[in-house]
Design an enzyme around this catalytic site. Structure first.
Site, PDB file in Angstrom:
ATOM      1  N   HIS A 101      -2.808 -17.861  91.388  1.00 37.23           N
ATOM      2  CA  HIS A 101      -2.618 -16.615  92.139  1.00 37.23           C
ATOM      3  C   HIS A 101      -3.910 -15.823  92.217  1.00 37.23           C
ATOM      4  O   HIS A 101      -4.697 -15.809  91.285  1.00 37.23           O
ATOM      5  CB  HIS A 101      -1.486 -15.760  91.555  1.00 37.23           C
ATOM      6  N   HIS A 103      -5.297 -12.026  92.699  1.00 39.97           N
ATOM      7  CA  HIS A 103      -4.909 -10.610  92.630  1.00 39.97           C
ATOM      8  C   HIS A 103      -5.692  -9.811  93.663  1.00 39.97           C
ATOM      9  O   HIS A 103      -6.913  -9.967  93.769  1.00 39.97           O
ATOM     10  CB  HIS A 103      -5.283 -10.014  91.262  1.00 39.97           C
TER      11      HIS A 103
END
Ligand SMILES: [Zn+2]
Length: 138
Positions: A101, A103
């Site tokens: 992921h 951010h």
């Protein structure tokens, strides 16, 4: 880590709730449930990858393009002074959820930089922010 016990895979499969901003065949953009600041978003690949080391070039491209698309929208909607884009690979790097992921974190003058929030946001606040960002993405 497999897709069966991965929170992001569960959200992608519709088996766990998420504040989804955008989704296509390759990527999903959603709000971080424990934001550093309001509007803190994550960009994840639809296919499970623990970290960057197994991503292929088309997946990297799809993720990067979403960062480029979302960054100015999040900055504008939140009124942030800047926007941090961070990506951690492996426990040693501070990664806490082992599905790749990125951010995207709205930053403000005078507020110390962080990557992980300490407590979950109120559902209502996440609902409101998701609605504002989805409207701005149209
Ligand atoms: Zn996963």
């Amino acid at each position: 880590m497999t897709s069966e016990n991965c929170i992001f895979c569960k959200i992608i499969a519709g088996k766990a709730p998420g504040h989804i901003l955008y989704r296509d065949d390759d990527v999903m953009c959603l709000l971080d449930i424990a934001p550093v600041s309001a509007g803190h978003a994550l960009i994840i690949p639809i296919k499970h990858h623990d970290n960057i080391f197994s991503l292929n070039k088309p997946e990297v491209s799809a993720l990067a393009l979403q960062s480029h698309r979302l960054a100015p929208i999040i900055k504008r909607v939140t009124g942030a002074d800047g926007l941090g884009i961070h990506q951690l690979n492996g426990r040693a790097a501070g990664q806490t959820v082992f599905h790749y992921h990125t951010h995207l974190i709205p930053c403000f003058h005078g507020k110390p930089m962080q990557i992980h929030g300490r407590k979950p946001a109120l559902k209502k606040d996440l609902d409101d922010m998701a609605e504002r960002l989805r409207a701005a993405l149209k």
